[in-house]
Design a protein around this motif. Sequence first.
Motif, mmCIF file in Angstrom:
data_model
loop_
_atom_site.group_PDB
_atom_site.id
_atom_site.type_symbol
_atom_site.label_atom_id
_atom_site.label_comp_id
_atom_site.label_asym_id
_atom_site.label_seq_id
_atom_site.Cartn_x
_atom_site.Cartn_y
_atom_site.Cartn_z
ATOM 1 N N PRO A 10 0.801 -1.226 0.000
ATOM 2 C CA PRO A 10 0.000 0.000 0.000
ATOM 3 C C PRO A 10 0.830 1.270 0.000
ATOM 4 C CG PRO A 10 -0.040 -1.036 2.155
ATOM 5 C CD PRO A 10 0.611 -2.004 1.224
ATOM 6 N N VAL A 11 2.065 1.202 0.483
ATOM 7 C CA VAL A 11 2.930 2.382 0.469
ATOM 8 C C VAL A 11 3.188 2.828 -0.963
ATOM 9 C CG1 VAL A 11 5.194 3.276 1.115
ATOM 10 C CG2 VAL A 11 4.022 1.665 2.627
ATOM 11 N N LEU A 12 3.385 1.871 -1.851
ATOM 12 C CA LEU A 12 3.705 2.179 -3.240
ATOM 13 C C LEU A 12 2.491 2.184 -4.158
ATOM 14 C CD1 LEU A 12 6.935 -0.023 -3.620
ATOM 15 C CD2 LEU A 12 6.821 2.428 -3.172
ATOM 16 N N ALA A 13 1.665 1.133 -4.050
ATOM 17 C CA ALA A 13 0.620 0.904 -5.056
ATOM 18 C C ALA A 13 -0.479 1.949 -5.029
ATOM 19 C CB ALA A 13 0.015 -0.481 -4.874
ATOM 20 N N PHE A 14 -0.662 2.670 -3.920
ATOM 21 C CA PHE A 14 -1.735 3.653 -3.841
ATOM 22 C C PHE A 14 -1.199 5.078 -3.818
ATOM 23 C CE2 PHE A 14 -3.629 -0.283 -2.484
ATOM 24 C CZ PHE A 14 -4.784 -0.300 -3.252
ATOM 25 N N GLY B 17 5.309 5.921 -11.267
ATOM 26 C CA GLY B 17 6.465 5.094 -10.924
ATOM 27 C C GLY B 17 6.283 4.277 -9.668
ATOM 28 N N PRO B 18 5.951 4.911 -8.521
ATOM 29 C CA PRO B 18 5.729 4.131 -7.304
ATOM 30 C C PRO B 18 4.596 3.120 -7.435
ATOM 31 C CG PRO B 18 6.051 6.443 -6.762
ATOM 32 C CD PRO B 18 5.938 6.359 -8.253
ATOM 33 N N VAL B 19 3.544 3.484 -8.153
ATOM 34 C CA VAL B 19 2.423 2.545 -8.321
ATOM 35 C C VAL B 19 2.882 1.303 -9.068
ATOM 36 C CG1 VAL B 19 0.172 2.182 -9.383
ATOM 37 C CG2 VAL B 19 0.647 4.322 -8.200
ATOM 38 N N LEU B 20 3.650 1.492 -10.129
ATOM 39 C CA LEU B 20 4.144 0.343 -10.879
ATOM 40 C C LEU B 20 5.092 -0.494 -10.026
ATOM 41 C CD1 LEU B 20 4.763 1.935 -14.397
ATOM 42 C CD2 LEU B 20 2.810 0.580 -13.623
ATOM 43 N N GLY B 21 5.909 0.158 -9.200
ATOM 44 C CA GLY B 21 6.750 -0.585 -8.272
ATOM 45 C C GLY B 21 5.922 -1.396 -7.294
ATOM 46 N N LEU C 49 4.647 -4.562 -8.897
ATOM 47 C CA LEU C 49 5.666 -5.612 -8.983
ATOM 48 C C LEU C 49 5.860 -6.303 -7.636
ATOM 49 C CD1 LEU C 49 8.343 -3.885 -11.244
ATOM 50 C CD2 LEU C 49 6.585 -5.541 -11.911
ATOM 51 N N VAL C 50 5.836 -5.523 -6.552
ATOM 52 C CA VAL C 50 5.937 -6.123 -5.214
ATOM 53 C C VAL C 50 4.723 -7.005 -4.952
ATOM 54 C CG1 VAL C 50 6.036 -5.644 -2.736
ATOM 55 C CG2 VAL C 50 7.365 -4.240 -4.324
ATOM 56 N N TRP C 51 3.538 -6.525 -5.347
ATOM 57 C CA TRP C 51 2.314 -7.321 -5.210
ATOM 58 C C TRP C 51 2.458 -8.645 -5.957
ATOM 59 C CZ3 TRP C 51 -1.087 -9.252 -8.860
ATOM 60 C CH2 TRP C 51 -2.303 -9.751 -8.374
ATOM 61 N N GLY C 52 3.019 -8.591 -7.170
ATOM 62 C CA GLY C 52 3.201 -9.807 -7.948
ATOM 63 C C GLY C 52 4.133 -10.790 -7.259
ATOM 64 N N ALA C 53 5.263 -10.297 -6.741
ATOM 65 C CA ALA C 53 6.213 -11.182 -6.065
ATOM 66 C C ALA C 53 5.573 -11.844 -4.851
ATOM 67 C CB ALA C 53 7.456 -10.394 -5.648
ATOM 68 N N ALA C 54 4.820 -11.069 -4.065
ATOM 69 C CA ALA C 54 4.152 -11.630 -2.887
ATOM 70 C C ALA C 54 3.131 -12.682 -3.283
ATOM 71 C CB ALA C 54 3.482 -10.509 -2.086
ATOM 72 N N THR C 55 2.393 -12.421 -4.356
ATOM 73 C CA THR C 55 1.393 -13.379 -4.822
ATOM 74 C C THR C 55 2.045 -14.678 -5.289
ATOM 75 O OG1 THR C 55 -0.057 -11.566 -5.512
ATOM 76 C CG2 THR C 55 -0.487 -13.734 -6.460
ATOM 77 N N GLY C 56 3.180 -14.570 -5.979
ATOM 78 C CA GLY C 56 3.875 -15.762 -6.444
ATOM 79 C C GLY C 56 4.341 -16.642 -5.303
ATOM 80 N N ILE C 57 4.864 -16.028 -4.242
ATOM 81 C CA ILE C 57 5.304 -16.794 -3.073
ATOM 82 C C ILE C 57 4.111 -17.450 -2.386
ATOM 83 C CG2 ILE C 57 6.377 -16.623 -0.794
ATOM 84 C CD1 ILE C 57 8.037 -14.271 -1.949
#
Length: 415
Positions: free
Chosen positions: A300-304, A309-313, A316-324
């Motif tokens: 939420p720090v980045l995506a919202f 730029g921060p939203v796209l970052g 990507l963090v959301w994607g990594a967490a979902t994959g794990i």
Amino acid sequence: MVLGFGLVSLAVDAVSDGARPLAGPLLAQLGASALVVGLVTGAAEAAAQGLRLLFGPWADRTGKYWTFTIAGYALTVLCVPLLAVTPVVGAAGLVLASALIIGDRVGKAVRSPAKTVLLASVAGPVGRGRGFAVHKSLDLAGAFAGPLIASAVIAATGSLWPAFAVLAIPGALAMALLFRIRGRVPEPQRTAEQLVTPVLPDAPDTPGGLKPADTPAGRLPGVFLLFALSAFFWSAGLVAFGVIAFHLTAAVDVPVSAVPLVYAAAMAAAALGALASGYGYDRAGGAVLLVLPVLVAVIPVLAFSVSTGPVLGGVLVWGAATGIQDSTVKALVADLVVPARQGTAYGIFAAFEGGGALAGGALYGALYGTRPALIAAVAVLQAVAMVLVVATVVRSRRRPGAETGPGAEPGPEPE
């Protein structure tokens, strides 16, 4: 066979994840508010997780893992293309779209515990961390391709509905491939040795330190339930992508046709997260999962943010967490629970994740306009999740008969 299941998941995820990033924009076009989008997408994730509590034990009792696997995949490949008709049915469009979005995720609930048991049974020889990671990477290749297909169709037609309709093609291919694999992978055989589960140190003494898992006295290990509780807290902070997509189009002015491309990038990050954590799990055990609450807290720090730029970052963090969450987490569950109870275990575990997803959907919907409060709430949830994951890792290493990580056998076995 790991590759075979991965190819089926690749095709089905091209369907499901081709539509998933469009859920928020579609609901918005049909008149939904941010709160409604949060509730619908949160309810969809809750259904995908929580209903496994029903279908996991049901698959264990009947032993018909293939029946549940096929039925769940069929539900998804039917619901997603039908989203194409929602813009033309008038006032009922929002209700129908909500039902179909949830129906797609119900299909995941029907198939996931049974499919995971089948996958765990064939992945043991190559290492469960690696097997789940490779499968998830193929799965995510479909999740990457589906949004690209949807984006191309939207760009060509200028409308959302053709993107849903064209996803019927990979759905048909998935079902054909699934029936081909069905003839090569039998139902897992449950032996007498698999119907026992290690007893925790505080459990009553029994001969040999074991209890029959299918008797009233038998139960799932307490360390598994501790891990499931941690899943509730990290899931409550792991926002559904529908809310992020709503933010992208409403606050960051990202074109709707670009949203699937953003989601595809998230799926690439998810594949990397799954592979890295999966191979790390086979070497270091469950300690690799300590990174998950940290990643969720950053989202939420980045995506919202209101800057691209921060939203796209954050995506990507959301994607990594979902994959794990969708790969290595399942490997640890398989190593904590004996094979004959794994369908039940995956169902219970998913119910905790689903409850967290529903709470998180409401949380993000209610606090969407107050970013500092949202960031603080997610941080508190992840602090609790971190404590519980640490406790799980420590307790799993002390548990008699349990061994995970380097040199571990594929699942707990009786002494």
